[in-house]
Design a protein around this motif. Structure first.
Motif, short mmCIF file in Angstrom:
data_model
loop_
_atom_site.label_atom_id
_atom_site.label_comp_id
_atom_site.label_asym_id
_atom_site.label_seq_id
_atom_site.Cartn_x
_atom_site.Cartn_y
_atom_site.Cartn_z
N HIS A 1 -3.60 0.55 -3.06
CA HIS A 1 -2.66 -0.32 -3.76
C HIS A 1 -2.53 0.21 -5.17
O HIS A 1 -3.50 0.21 -5.92
CB HIS A 1 -3.23 -1.74 -3.88
N VAL B 1 0.85 -1.19 0.00
CA VAL B 1 0.00 0.00 0.00
C VAL B 1 0.88 1.24 0.00
O VAL B 1 1.98 1.24 0.53
CB VAL B 1 -0.89 -0.05 1.27
N ALA C 1 -2.14 -3.70 -8.15
CA ALA C 1 -2.60 -4.97 -7.64
C ALA C 1 -3.23 -5.68 -8.80
O ALA C 1 -4.17 -5.18 -9.40
CB ALA C 1 -3.61 -4.75 -6.53
#
Lengths: 450, 478
Positions: free
Chosen positions: B81, B28, B84
């Protein structure tokens, strides 16, 4: 920027001097209002073009010059010179202000009917008259505009007009603001309050005239309270010196079934910014705003209008025409806000701009903010040069190109002048516009010959 | 070049989401290391990495814009994120497993059954294989030399083209969201139409099945060479549900001499529920540059989804005689907020622009048109016509218009008109009298109101858009 900060501090210290001497004998409510205003101004300072509301108008000219308060200066101006700015109709109800201060000797109030009060604001602020305390500074929001805050901080004089219930004034009341700076940059903060009680009717002509071709600054605020069924015609003519700066707010507040018509004509000053705010706070209220700007050279005129429909069944009309020659620049922002619940609002706004030369520039931002559904709102804006075909047509009829241009330009401007109900005022403005157009044509001819 | 494309098409799909599953989740947050990681994972050349880093450094200096007429909870940009790989959607066995509400919407839109399955993520029958349909299309494109690739593939296959045009219309430093996109964009489309080629079909993300899932930070770049023509469709009328709340896409169009680009969007992302919970934030920067003489860029958009829309497809009319067009329908219902419009910047001589914007607000929504027409000093003979109409349905919604008009050339002519009105009660009454339900009547009247814009949409889209409008406004009367 630092310069503007310097100047800001100057006004704050000016204010201390101002409230300490001469102006210290004012009632407490007024002093409190002033203090609040200077606090507001000192926290925000002058607006910059990064401010959304000031995006197209830089006030650096004003913000970076140290203007001295035009306090107590009374240049002697011959009565004849003053009278030439006075209309024949209602010549006995004229309030004259020299450098922002009411001049009793130059004014003539003999024609003012019984019960109506027309005088300098200074004469009534200390008199305990409740109307003044009740209304002064209550409508023009100082949080909206730093110039209004400054005006409120320095308010000392201006016009006060009170028309009692069911009184109808036939002839217009004339407010004449003359500025003669006397060689140094001065600032005046004229502050006007107009109250029309239930069913009253009046027309008021507010003129700003520069007597010398000098750099000075007028920062004027006019508040008008129009009660149920009352009608106000307000005419505003701005003919400051072409070096001068003019910032103004005209704020009206209307109750049920009242009617306000404001016609503003902007001809003078190097930089002029006029904020017109109208609040329709009673069912059936009507408001019309008309504006004509005719400027040239490197003049800059900015109209910023806001009409707030706070109650249902109100109507508003707005027509602003601008004529920009040479390197002149015009700005128009017209906001119409329809509050939740203001159903059956009818609002129409038009802004037309005529660009007469290569260097002229215009910006227009009509804005609608609508929070009610049963409304009819429209706005329109146009920008462009004189119609070639119309010009050609007139030329084929044997009319000289320059004359034809002026005819067409005048025709564009006269739409607004036609809204003026005071015949004498209309005639005078007609002549003025014609004279300015002829000047422009003469300059173009001379330029073409070189 | 053509053979290169063909070769690419015939090889099995290697780089898509599917090959990079599970392991590919970066931590993150956003910092230079993350950007390096993204760039590395995508196997990007050094110049692109530097470009991203530059954008990121600028982004740090920029402030999130607050001038738009929308209100939302601040986004925590360090809690996202940025790369991802999407979870593999769970394959469903049959349509009976799909949410019946979704199916209802599909049938209202008139989407064919097989297509419904594909959209809902149901395994597709062998009979109807959309992959093969797409492949046929790709062959046809390759024949004409048109390049139509996912962005990351274009970077590998045609680095010189991407490098030449990337960021040339929307610089990496343009605005807060564009800078963010430039730093972290993951994929998107790249279209290149060579000189004199008229693209044989409407290009659509719909058929770009190997990258059909909407990226959170999409990047689209379309280049039309001299005399080329391309029509590009973006989005889909079917409701798109997405876990990502923040979408910040960038679209760049470049039209060279005599070229024409037509860009149509139908956006129907999740608008949040009836109480305004959830929904997508759609902060998009779209800009086209009419770089060559006589070029033309036309934007058409139908915006019905998203909780918040912040989108101003613009045209830079640089070339002489170039034309910019903007046709928009924005519909908001419930608690949606839309602040959308366009910018037309007239730079070249005799440039023309047309703006037609239709806003419909219902429920408790706020719908804003914000547009700018700027005519620069040298734009002799520039011409603009703008028309913005708003329609209000219900008394709790708002419709706003903020046009900015800035004219610096006296030979320019520009007109702006705007109206706001309520949907006509007498019209609804008339329709009801003829046996239509109130809802159908509203849908019909609104469709009529938006007709000028729908006319600009490609045929099959137009039909879907009309149905979509009806669905978006459901429950707004009575």
């Amino acid at each position: 920027m630092t310069k503007a900060l310097d100047v800001k501090d100057k006004y704050v210290s000016d204010f201390e001097a101002f409230s300490a001497n001469g102006e210290s004998g004012v009632p407490q409510w007024l002093q409190a209002l002033r203090n609040e205003a200077i606090e507001r101004f000192s926290s925000v300072g002058f607006p910059t073009t990064r401010d959304e509301r000031w995006r197209f108008t830089s006030v650096a000219r004003v913000a970076e010059t140290k203007f001295a308060l035009a306090n107590g200066e009374r240049p002697s101006i011959p009565t004849a010179e003053v009278r030439q700015h006075v209309l024949e109709c209602g010549s006995e109800q004229v309030l004259v202000f020299i450098n922002g201060r009411y001049s009793e000797e130059l004014s003539s109030t003999g024609g003012v009917p019984e019960g109506v009060i027309a005088c300098g604001l200074r004469q009534v602020t200390g008199s305990g008259l409740e109307t003044v305390e009740h209304h002064l500074g209550k409508y023009a929001r100082m949080t909206d505009n730093p110039f209004t805050a400054l005006s409120t901080a320095f308010m000392a004089d201006g016009a006060f007009l009170y028309v009692p219930s069911d009184t109808i004034l036939g002839d217009p009341i004339q407010l004449l603001f003359l500025t003669a700076s006397g060689g140094r940059p001065v600032v005046t903060h004229p502050r006007n309050l107009i109250c029309l009680e239930r069913g009253a009717a009046a027309s008021v002509i507010e003129s700003h005239v520069g007597l010398v071709d000098d750099m000075y600054w007028t920062n004027c605020v006019t508040e008008a309270v129009v009660r149920d069924n009352a009608r106000l015609h307000l005419y505003r003519v701005q003919r400051e010196s072409e070096q001068a700066n003019h910032t103004a707010t005209t704020q009206s507040y209307q109750s049920r079934d009242s009617n306000v018509a404001l016609t503003t004509v902007e001809l003078g000053s190097a930089l002029s910014r006029h904020d017109i705010n109208a609040v329709l706070d009673g069912e059936g209220a009507e408001c019309s705003l008309y504006g004509l700007t005719q400027i040239q050279g490197s003049q800059h005129v900015d109209h910023h209008t806001t009409i707030e429909h706070a109650q249902p069944h109100c109507s508003s009309w707005e027509f602003f025409n601008g004529i920009y020659d040479e390197k002149a620049r015009g700005v128009f922002t017209g906001r119409i806000v329809v509050h939740p619940g203001a159903q059956r609002t009818d609002s129409k706004q038009t802004n037309n701009n005529l660009l007469l030369s290569e260097g002229a520039r215009a910006d227009s931002q009509p804005q609608l903010e609508i929070y009610a559904d049963d409304v009819k709102c429209t706005h329109g804006a146009t920008l462009g040069p004189i119609d070639d075909k119309a010009l050609f047509y007139l030329q084929t009829r044997g009319i000289d190109a320059e004359v034809a241009r002026n005819l067409l330009t005048y025709g564009f401007g006269v739409e607004i002048l036609n809204k003026i109900a005071v015949a004498e005022l209309r005639e005078r403005l007609d002549q003025l516009v014609h004279a300015r157009l002829d000047d422009g044509a003469a300059r173009r001819r001379a330029k073409n010959q070189c | 070049m053509t053979s290169g494309v063909e070769q690419h098409i015939s090889q099995p799909y290697k780089y898509g989401w599917s090959t990079e599953v599970e392991s590919d989740v970066v931590p993150v947050g956003l910092n230079e290391a993350i950007i390096q990681l993204i760039s590395e994972k995508k196997g990007e050349p050094e110049w692109l990495l530097q470009w991203r880093l530059n954008a990121f450094r600028n982004w740090l200096k920029l402030k999130e814009p607050t001038w738009a007429n929308v209100r939302y909870e601040p986004v925590d940009y360090q809690a996202i994120h940025y790369y991802a790989a999407p979870k593999k959607p769970k394959k469903l066995e049959s349509l009976s497993e799909v949410d019946p509400k979704v199916l209802e919407t599909f049938s209202k839109l008139g989407i064919p059954l097989e297509e419904q399955k594909r959209l809902a993520g149901v395994a597709v029958d062998a009979v109807f294989d959309s992959v093969s349909v797409a492949t046929t299309f790709k062959e046809k494109l390759a024949e004409h030399g048109v390049i139509f690739l996912p962005f990351s593939e274009a970077v590998r296959e045609h680095p010189e083209l991407v490098r030449k045009y990337l960021g040339s219309v929307v610089p990496a430093t343009d605005n807060f969201f564009a800078a963010l996109n430039s730093a972290v964009f993951t994929d998107g489309s790249f279209v290149y139409v060579p000189e004199g080629v008229r693209c044989p079909m409407e290009l659509s993300t719909y058929f770009r099945i190997n990258a059909a899932s909407t990226g959170q930070f999409e990047r689209t770049l379309i280049v039309a060479e001299e005399g080329a023509y391309v029509s590009y469709l973006e989005g889909c009328s079917a409701p798109m549900r997405d876990e990502n709340q923040l979408h910040a896409a960038v679209v760049e169009l470049v039209a060279l001499r005599d070229a024409e680009i037509k860009y149509s969007t139908v956006q129907n992302w999740y608008p949040g529920d009836e109480d305004g919970k959830g929904g997508i934030y759609n902060f998009v920067t779209k800009r086209g540059d009419c770089r060559g003489e006589n070029s033309k860029i036309s934007w058409t958009q139908v915006e019905t989804g998203s909780a918040i829309t912040w989108k101003y497809p613009s045209c830079l009319l640089t070339g002489d005689n170039s034309i910019g067009e903007f046709y928009s329908v924005a519909v908001t219902n419930n608690h949606q907020q839309a602040d959308t419009g366009t910018k037309m910047i007239h730079i070249g001589k005799n440039t023309k622009s047309t703006i037609v914007s239709k806003g419909v607000s219902a429920g408790k929504s706020q719908n804003t048109y914000r547009g700018q027409v700027k005519i620069m000093k040298n734009a002799q003979g520039a011409r603009n016509f703008s028309q913005c109409d708003s329609m209000l349905i219900g008394d709790k919604c708002g419709a706003h218009t903020f046009p900015y008009i800035d004219v610096r050339n006296s030979s320019a002519i520009m007109e702006h008109e705007a109206t706001t009105s309520k949907i006509g009660e007498d019209q609804i009454f008339y329709c009801q009298q003829r046996g239509l339900s109130a809802e159908d009547a509203v849908s019909m009247i609104v469709n009529g109101f938006c007709k000028e814009v729908f006319r600009e949409l490609p045929m099959e889209f137009a039909v879907e858009a009309q149905n979509l409008l009806g669905i978006s406004l459901e429950g707004s009367v009575g």
